[in-house]
Each structure stands twice: as structure tokens, then as C-alpha cells.
Design an enzyme around this catalytic site. Structure first.
Site: not given
Ligand SMILES: Nc1ncnc2c1ncn2[C@@H]1O[C@H](COP(=O)(O)OP(=O)(O)O)[C@@H](O)[C@H]1O
Ligand SMILES: O=P(O)(O)OC[C@H]1O[C@](O)(CO)[C@@H](O)[C@@H]1O
Ligand SMILES: [Mg+2]
Length: 495
Positions: A282, A313, A471
Site C-alpha cells: 500500500e 500517489e 486502507d
Molecule cells: N466520503 C467518502 N465516501 C466514500 N469513500 C470515500 C469518501 N472519502 C474518501 N473516500 C475514499 O477514500 C480514499 C482515500 O484514500 P487515501 O487517499 O489513500 O487515504 P487514506 O490512506 O488516508 O485512507 C479516496 O480515494 C476515496 O476512494
Molecule cells: O507514516 P506513518 O508514521 O506510518 O503514518 C501513517 C499515518 O497514516 C495513517 O495510517 C492514515 O492513513 C494514520 O493512521 C497514520 O498516522
Molecule cells: Mg492511502
């Protein structure tokens, strides 16, 4: 396909995958689990922190745009930049001094499991997989508290020279300190002033301060490393995340080359029982371009089967692989960006020698699949639909405690705009003679040398939270594909 037909496909995919999750023997998940200390900051608290540090110092730092947080002023500079632009950011800090300062001056609202590996481990355990073997090189007593209390969640440890699988709460922590990341959330409409300059926050978002002290290494205990092959009866695949934590250099003189090599050794060892074992990485935001490139070209390429990323990304990955123009096009706001996204995905699939590139965006998911992948294109589509149900569940209720919770996500309607946004890609593929409109609308396209799977997703209008949805998407799609691989008995791992 009409929206109602997609809803039917969703319901079918959910029933199929739900009924097959128990066929998965287990999944190994490593490396980054941490404790997220969440603070929703308000105007008064901003005023207080600005007052303590002084606007002049903060503004000076804002102009220098610190990429590492070494002091409270660096922190405030990055926080104000994020708030001003309404943009999410993740910035590393290499000491625990900032944590102490934040505890003295701000204090968090609540804490929860953080880190991609930690979030995915808990999710897969809650979904009821037979076994989720989670590994975090810095497991501490505090960290263990954040793993779900289910009997299927296991931690691999070596006791009296034997490999044992126990719940993370039953492990000897050897005095390990916890990794605590701070997540500062802020709301649209907040007014922030510094040295007479005021602005209104344009969007809800957050700044993550990722704690990366020198002792934090993406590594595996050598006794455990030697025993990885013994996990072979327990797992059908592995999800690896957290490589962004690797630093170019450490205080003891070791460099990223050392940890990249170790990371590859772990992957190769996992594949020792089965060269085709699905290994998913991931991706995430990685500020350091040397590390970003090393992860892609030295860890992912040749060793891994699938890569999960969001659209930003994808652009970042293309950028370090030498496709700056395409990266720029992916980020453009016009209708051609989705074509660039597809072209970029093709490049990632080929250059990194992957079987699957999974891209999630708001409104649609895309999977690019190599010809040699053992699962049908329709099964890949089911995997994406299942992933979208989990994402919608996570967005609706902020957690997924069991597979039955996912009924909530199933009820979230498909977001029409998501599919409409893909029309320029449809026109492009048809123009190129790659597919017909019917094939595109079914979400399954057989192109030259690869397949393309596209699904419109379910989007929650007022999400309960956004951290970890990506995730949930990747872990969900991975687990769904494992059920398909198990169904086809393609995993030939000696028992
Ligand atoms: N309100 C929502 N409803 C459904 N899916 C969502 C919503 N907001 C975000 N997402 C999904 O979550 C994804 C975010 O993934 P990412 O950018 O990898 O963030 P993270 O890894 O922090 O979860 C977006 O690409 C979208 O597909
Ligand atoms: O790069 P790191 O320190 O593993 O952090 C990952 C951060 O991203 C998240 O996994 C969100 O996607 C948080 O929960 C966390 O704080
Ligand atoms: Mg992500």
C-alpha cells in the site's frame, strides 16, 4: 450499465465475498502500526499556540516550508499552511520533543489505532478472516492495546526457539516505547490570524505529524525472519505497508540501502513456499524522493504482485519514475486527467512488473490487471465492488466491527458523478479501438496486454471521518481477490 444494475452487481458481490471470506487461511500484515492521537483544533486553541510561539517566527518558517518538524514553530508553520490551503499533509518528526510540547500545550481528544498496517490488521480481523498475522517491529505494551480483541488476530513471536502465534497483548515488549502520531484536524470556516494576516479555512482537513525517532526501523527480528517459512500453512497472502518510514541515513551510519535489502528479503522469504503468493504494497505520501523511488524500483518492482494508491500517489510515483509531464497531467483539473491516470497506471503496471495496480479516487476505482493474473476480470470487478462497500461503511460509521456492519455501506447509493467523470476515458478508449461503449459500461475491458476494471463507487456525503478509508479499500479488495484465488485453488502452497 444503469445505476440500478450496478446496485445489483454490488449486492451480488457482497453476498459472494461475504460467503467466501472464511476460505482464506490467513493474511500476514506488516509493518506500520502506531497510536494516532487525534485533536480537533479550534480557533481559541490556535490563538493560544500562535501567542506562545509568536507570529514572526511562525511566518518566517512558513516561508521556508519545513519538510521535517524539528520544533514547535515548524509544527505551527506546517499546520497554518495546511489550514490556509485546506490541504492534507503528513510531515515527519524525528524526536519526541514535539509530542511532549503538544501534551503540555494542546492535549489530544482521543486516541485510536493508526498506521496502514495497524488499520488493515484490525479491519481484516473484524471481517472474520481465519487468521490475521500482524507484525510491527516496535510493538509496545501501549500499542498492543489498540489491536482488536479477537482470537483470529495473532502476533508472531519466537519463544524457546519456537515460533508462536499469540495475541499482541500477550507478547513480551522488552520495554519498547510507543510510536504516537498526532493528527490535527481542522474545520472549514475557521478564522486564523497571524501578525495581522487572517484567512478562513477553505476545507475540512488534517495535518499528520508522523513520529519517526532514530530507533524506528522497518526491520524484522532475525529469529523471526528465519522462521517466516513456517507461516506457510497459515497465510494465503501478505499486505506490506509503512516503507515510507525508511530514512536515507540513520545515526548509527546505516542507510536506506540496508533496510531496502531487508524488506526485499522478507518478501522473498514469504514467497518461498509459493512464488505466486499475492503480496500487496500500500503506497502513501512519501515526501523524500530518494526513498519514494527506492520503494518503487527496489522493493515493489519484481518482488510484489499488487500496488494500491490514490490519484495523487499515482502522480507522485510517475514523477520519480521520470514521467513528470504525465504526472502533471494526472493532477490537472480537466477531463484529460482521467486518461492520464489510465496511461500512468499502464506505466506502473509495466515498469514495476506488477500483476495489479489498484487506484482509488472519490467516485471510481480502477484496477489494471496483467494478462497472467489467475483471476477473471469479472472477479476483479467484484473485488472492487466489495472494497467500495467497505469504504462506504467506514465513511458512514467510522469503523467496521464485523462483516455485518458492511450492510450499511451496501445501502449507500452509487455516486453518479463518479461514473460520469469517466466519460472522457470511455471516449478515449473507444477512439483508440481498445473497447466498445458496452464493454466500458460493464466495467471490464480487455486491452492490449492487460485488462482494465472500472467501477463507480459509493460515496458518503457527510463522512464520519476519512482517515483509513483508502486502507479499507485496499485491504478489502485484496481479501476479496484471495477468496477468488482460493476458489480457483490457484494457491499451491504445500501444507
Ligand atoms: N466520503 C467518502 N465516501 C466514500 N469513500 C470515500 C469518501 N472519502 C474518501 N473516500 C475514499 O477514500 C480514499 C482515500 O484514500 P487515501 O487517499 O489513500 O487515504 P487514506 O490512506 O488516508 O485512507 C479516496 O480515494 C476515496 O476512494
Ligand atoms: O507514516 P506513518 O508514521 O506510518 O503514518 C501513517 C499515518 O497514516 C495513517 O495510517 C492514515 O492513513 C494514520 O493512521 C497514520 O498516522
Ligand atoms: Mg492511502
Amino acid at each position: 450499465m444503469e445505476i440500478e444494475d450496478w446496485e445489483k452487481q454490488y449486492a451480488e458481490a457482497f453476498e459472494n465475498i461475504k460467503g467466501s471470506l472464511s476460505n482464506i487461511r490467513g493474511v500476514f500484515v506488516a509493518y506500520n502500526s502506531n497510536i494516532d492521537a487525534i485533536k480537533h483544533i479550534n480557533e481559541e486553541e490556535m490563538k493560544k499556540l500562535v501567542g506562545i510561539l509568536g507570529c514572526g517566527a511562525i511566518q518566517e518558517k512558513m516561508a521556508r516550508y519545513p519538510r521535517v518538524i524539528d520544533s514547535p514553530v515548524d509544527f505551527m508553520a506546517r499546520l497554518i499552511i495546511s489550514m490556509r490551503d485546506g490541504k492534507a499533509a503528513e510531515v515527519p518528526t524525528h524526536t519526541v520533543d514535539l509530542h511532549d510540547w503538544l501534551m503540555d500545550n494542546l492535549v489530544f481528544d482521543y486516541a485510536r489505532m493508526g498506521g496502514q498496517a495497524g488499520i488493515m490488521s484490525n479491519l481484516l480481523a473484524n471481517l472474520g478472516l481465519n487468521k490475521v498475522i500482524t507484525y510491527v517491529p516496535w510493538l509496545s505494551e501501549e500499542q498492543a492495546e489498540y489491536f482488536v480483541d479477537t482470537p483470529n488476530l495473532k502476533y508472531p513471536a519466537v519463544e524457546d526457539s519456537e515460533l508462536v502465534l499469540k495475541h499482541p497483548k500477550q507478547i513480551n515488549y522488552h520495554g519498547q516505547k510507543p510510536k504516537v502520531n498526532w493528527i490535527i484536524e481542522f474545520s472549514k470556516g475557521m478564522n486564523v490570524c497571524c501578525a495581522g494576516e487572517c484567512f478562513t479555512v477553505p476545507r475540512d482537513n488534517r495535518l499528520i505529524v508522523s513520529s519517526r525517532p532514530d530507533w524506528l526501523r522497518i526491520d524484522m527480528d532475525s529469529e523471526l525472519y528465519e522462521r517466516i517459512p513456517q507461516l506457510r500453512q497459515d497465510i494465503d497472502g501478505a499486505i506490506l505497508a509503512g516503507y515510507q518510514i525508511i530514512r536515507e541515513e540513520y545515526g548509527d551510519g546505516l542507510t536506506y540501502h540496508h533496510y531496502v535489502e531487508k524488506a526485499v528479503n522478507v518478501i522473498e522469504s514469504l514467497k518461498a513456499c509459493n512464488a505466486d503468493m499475492p503480496i500487496h504494497v500500500e503506497f502513501t505520501s512519501i515526501q523524500n524522493k530518494v526513498i519514494r523511488k527506492a520503494i518503487l524500483t527496489d522493493i515493489v518492482k519484481k518482488h510484489v504482485t499488487s500496488l494500491g494508491l490514490d490519484t495523487v500517489e499515482v502522480a507522485n510515483a510517475l514523477n520519480v519514475l521520470g514521467y513528470e509531464e504525465l504526472a502533471f497531467a494526472v493532477m490537472s483539473k480537466d477531463e484529460k486527467s482521467v486518461i492520464a491516470l489510465y496511461e500512468g497506471a499502464v506505466i506502473l503496471l509495466k515498469e514495476l512488473e506488477l500483476q495489479i495496480v489498484n487506484i482509488h479516487s472519490l467516485g471510481h476505482f480502477i484496477s489494471l490487471v496483467s494478462e497472467d493474473h489467475p483471476v477473471t476480470i469479472e472477479d476483479h470487478r467484484e473485488a472492487l465492488l466489495f472494497a467500495s462497500i467497505l469504504a462506504a461503511t467506514q465513511a458512514s460509521i467510522g469503523k467496521i466491527s464485523s462483516i455485518d456492519d458492511a450492510e450499511v455501506g451496501l445501502r449507500v447509493p452509487v455516486y453518479e458523478k463518479g461514473y460520469e467523470d469517466l466519460q472522457s476515458l470511455a471516449a478515449y478508449l473507444i477512439r483508440q479501438g481498445i473497447c466498445s461503449m458496452d464493454e466500458f459500461e460493464e466495467g471490464c475491458v480487455n486491452a492490449l496486454g492487460h485488462s482494465l476494471v472500472i467501477v463507480p463507487t459509493k460515496v458518503v456525503h457527510d463522512p464520519a471521518g476519512t482517515v483509513g478509508i483508502g486502507d479499507a479499500i485496499s485491504a478489502g479488495a485484496f481479501a476479496a481477490l484471495l477468496t477468488k484465488i482460493r476458489d480457483r485453488d490457484k494457491v499451491k502452497c504445500p501444507e
